[in-house]
Write a protein that holds these residues in place. Structure first.
Motif, PDB file in Angstrom:
ATOM      1  N   LEU A  24       0.864  -1.187   0.000  1.00  0.00           N
ATOM      2  CA  LEU A  24       0.000   0.000   0.000  1.00  0.00           C
ATOM      3  C   LEU A  24       0.898   1.233   0.000  1.00  0.00           C
ATOM      4  O   LEU A  24       1.406   1.648   1.043  1.00  0.00           O
ATOM      5  CB  LEU A  24      -0.924   0.001   1.225  1.00  0.00           C
ATOM      6  CG  LEU A  24      -1.908  -1.177   1.323  1.00  0.00           C
ATOM      7  CD1 LEU A  24      -2.729  -1.079   2.601  1.00  0.00           C
ATOM      8  CD2 LEU A  24      -2.816  -1.217   0.089  1.00  0.00           C
TER       9      LEU A  24
ATOM     10  N   ASP B 283       0.249   4.370  -2.097  1.00  0.00           N
ATOM     11  CA  ASP B 283      -0.325   5.447  -2.895  1.00  0.00           C
ATOM     12  C   ASP B 283       0.038   6.778  -2.233  1.00  0.00           C
ATOM     13  O   ASP B 283      -0.388   7.067  -1.117  1.00  0.00           O
ATOM     14  CB  ASP B 283      -1.851   5.277  -2.977  1.00  0.00           C
ATOM     15  CG  ASP B 283      -2.498   6.274  -3.937  1.00  0.00           C
ATOM     16  OD1 ASP B 283      -1.851   7.301  -4.256  1.00  0.00           O
ATOM     17  OD2 ASP B 283      -3.647   6.043  -4.355  1.00  0.00           O
ATOM     18  N   LYS B 284       0.820   7.602  -2.925  1.00  0.00           N
ATOM     19  CA  LYS B 284       1.289   8.868  -2.347  1.00  0.00           C
ATOM     20  C   LYS B 284       0.151   9.863  -2.122  1.00  0.00           C
ATOM     21  O   LYS B 284       0.317  10.831  -1.376  1.00  0.00           O
ATOM     22  CB  LYS B 284       2.380   9.477  -3.234  1.00  0.00           C
ATOM     23  CG  LYS B 284       3.640   8.627  -3.297  1.00  0.00           C
ATOM     24  CD  LYS B 284       4.684   9.267  -4.186  1.00  0.00           C
ATOM     25  CE  LYS B 284       5.981   8.465  -4.199  1.00  0.00           C
ATOM     26  NZ  LYS B 284       5.811   7.084  -4.673  1.00  0.00           N
ATOM     27  N   ALA B 285      -0.971   9.664  -2.761  1.00  0.00           N
ATOM     28  CA  ALA B 285      -2.116  10.549  -2.576  1.00  0.00           C
ATOM     29  C   ALA B 285      -2.928  10.197  -1.329  1.00  0.00           C
ATOM     30  O   ALA B 285      -3.864  10.926  -0.984  1.00  0.00           O
ATOM     31  CB  ALA B 285      -3.016  10.514  -3.803  1.00  0.00           C
ATOM     32  N   LYS B 286      -2.582   9.089  -0.663  1.00  0.00           N
ATOM     33  CA  LYS B 286      -3.313   8.655   0.525  1.00  0.00           C
ATOM     34  C   LYS B 286      -2.391   8.696   1.735  1.00  0.00           C
ATOM     35  O   LYS B 286      -1.549   7.805   1.915  1.00  0.00           O
ATOM     36  CB  LYS B 286      -3.866   7.243   0.317  1.00  0.00           C
ATOM     37  CG  LYS B 286      -4.878   7.160  -0.821  1.00  0.00           C
ATOM     38  CD  LYS B 286      -5.444   5.754  -0.981  1.00  0.00           C
ATOM     39  CE  LYS B 286      -6.468   5.718  -2.096  1.00  0.00           C
ATOM     40  NZ  LYS B 286      -7.048   4.367  -2.272  1.00  0.00           N
ATOM     41  N   PRO B 287      -2.522   9.727   2.573  1.00  0.00           N
ATOM     42  CA  PRO B 287      -1.626   9.893   3.727  1.00  0.00           C
ATOM     43  C   PRO B 287      -1.637   8.710   4.691  1.00  0.00           C
ATOM     44  O   PRO B 287      -0.632   8.436   5.345  1.00  0.00           O
ATOM     45  CB  PRO B 287      -2.166  11.159   4.411  1.00  0.00           C
ATOM     46  CG  PRO B 287      -2.865  11.909   3.321  1.00  0.00           C
ATOM     47  CD  PRO B 287      -3.469  10.850   2.444  1.00  0.00           C
ATOM     48  N   ASP B 288      -2.770   7.984   4.775  1.00  0.00           N
ATOM     49  CA  ASP B 288      -2.834   6.878   5.729  1.00  0.00           C
ATOM     50  C   ASP B 288      -2.008   5.676   5.292  1.00  0.00           C
ATOM     51  O   ASP B 288      -1.850   4.708   6.044  1.00  0.00           O
ATOM     52  CB  ASP B 288      -4.292   6.462   5.988  1.00  0.00           C
ATOM     53  CG  ASP B 288      -5.010   6.016   4.716  1.00  0.00           C
ATOM     54  OD1 ASP B 288      -4.645   6.521   3.627  1.00  0.00           O
ATOM     55  OD2 ASP B 288      -5.924   5.184   4.809  1.00  0.00           O
ATOM     56  N   HIS B 289      -1.481   5.696   4.064  1.00  0.00           N
ATOM     57  CA  HIS B 289      -0.589   4.619   3.613  1.00  0.00           C
ATOM     58  C   HIS B 289       0.829   4.799   4.139  1.00  0.00           C
ATOM     59  O   HIS B 289       1.647   3.881   3.994  1.00  0.00           O
ATOM     60  CB  HIS B 289      -0.529   4.574   2.084  1.00  0.00           C
ATOM     61  CG  HIS B 289      -1.745   3.937   1.463  1.00  0.00           C
ATOM     62  ND1 HIS B 289      -1.814   3.602   0.124  1.00  0.00           N
ATOM     63  CD2 HIS B 289      -2.945   3.550   2.008  1.00  0.00           C
ATOM     64  CE1 HIS B 289      -3.000   3.064  -0.131  1.00  0.00           C
ATOM     65  NE2 HIS B 289      -3.695   3.023   0.995  1.00  0.00           N
TER      66      HIS B 289
END
Length: 220
Positions: free
Chosen positions: A207, A209-215
C-alpha cells in the motif's frame, strides 16, 4: 606532511592590482536554490587552495562533480610541472611555542564556470589528483526550497512478492521523481533528513499510494 586542500565556493572571483583576488558572494556549506530544479546558475566560482610538501610534482589535476554524478563535468590539468609555478610558504608548526616552521608548496586554482546546470539536490564535489592520489578538497550541498517537505522511501523492485530480496531503496517526491537511491533504508532516511526533508515509509508493503496519507508513516 600530507598534501591537503580546501575550496571556497562563490559567485565571482575578481582579479585586483598587486596580485590580489577578491571573492564575491562566498557560500558556507549550502547553496539553496529558491526555485524548482533544474536551474541554471549564470556563474559559479571555485577558489581551490592546495598545499603539499616541497618536492617535485609529476601531475596535478582538478575535477568537479555535479550532485549524484560519478563523471566530472569540469576538469583542469596543470600543463607544466606544478613545482615550477608553486609558491613556497612557511607555516608555523604545532605547537607554535617550539619556534620551528614547516615548509610547504602552495598552488591556488581560481576557477570560473558559466553556466552551471543543477538538475538535482546533493553534493557538488571538488577533487584534486596529486601524483595519482585523490584528494577531497571541498563539497557544497545543493538544495531547493521547493522540494523540501515530505519524501517517500520505497523498496525496489516494485511489486516484489513476499520473501523476494530488496535490491535498493529509492527516495521519491510527490510526483514520483527519484531523488536518490541507496542500498539500505537507513541510508535513504539519513540522506533525506540531511537535506531537510521529512522521510515517510509505507505502513504496509503493497500500500504505497502517495495521494493517501494513511498509507504512510514517519520514518522517525
Amino acid at each position: 606532511m600530507e598534501p591537503y586542500g580546501i575550496t571556497i565556493f562563490c559567485d565571482d572571483i575578481r582579479f585586483e592590482q598587486q596580485n590580489k583576488l577578491m571573492l564575491i558572494g562566498s557560500y558556507g556549506s549550502d547553496l539553496i536554490v529558491n526555485s524548482a530544479l533544474p536551474v541554471a546558475l549564470p556563474k559559479l566560482c571555485f577558489f581551490v587552495q592546495l598545499r603539499f610538501p616541497p618536492m617535485k610534482i609529476s601531475s596535478l589535476k582538478i575535477s568537479i562533480y555535479l550532485p549524484e554524478s560519478d563523471e566530472a563535468f569540469f576538469t583542469q590539468e596543470l600543463p607544466v610541472n606544478a613545482a615550477e609555478i608553486a609558491t613556497e610558504v612557511e607555516t608555523p608548526s604545532l605547537p607554535p611555542m617550539l619556534g620551528d616552521i614547516q615548509r610547504q608548496m602552495a598552488v591556488n586554482f581560481p576557477i570560473t564556470i558559466s553556466p552551471v546546470l543543477l538538475t538535482q539536490e546533493g553534493y557538488l564535489k571538488v577533487r584534486a589528483i596529486y601524483d595519482g592520489e585523490i584528494l577531497r578538497v571541498g563539497a557544497l550541498r545543493i538544495s531547493s526550497t521547493s522540494t523540501r517537505g515530505n519524501v517517500f522511501i520505497e523498496a525496489r523492485p516494485i511489486g516484489r512478492k513476499e520473501g523476494e530480496p530488496i535490491e535498493d531503496y529509492v527516495v521519491e517526491d510527490h510526483a514520483e521523481n527519484a531523488l536518490a537511491t541507496f542500498k539500505t533504508q537507513a541510508e535513504a532516511i539519513a540522506w533525506a533528513k540531511t537535506l531537510g526533508h521529512s522521510p515517510l515509509v509505507a505502513r504496509v508493503r503493497h500500500l504505497n499510494d502517495k495521494a493517501k496519507p494513511d498509507h504512510w508513516r514517519s520514518a522517525d
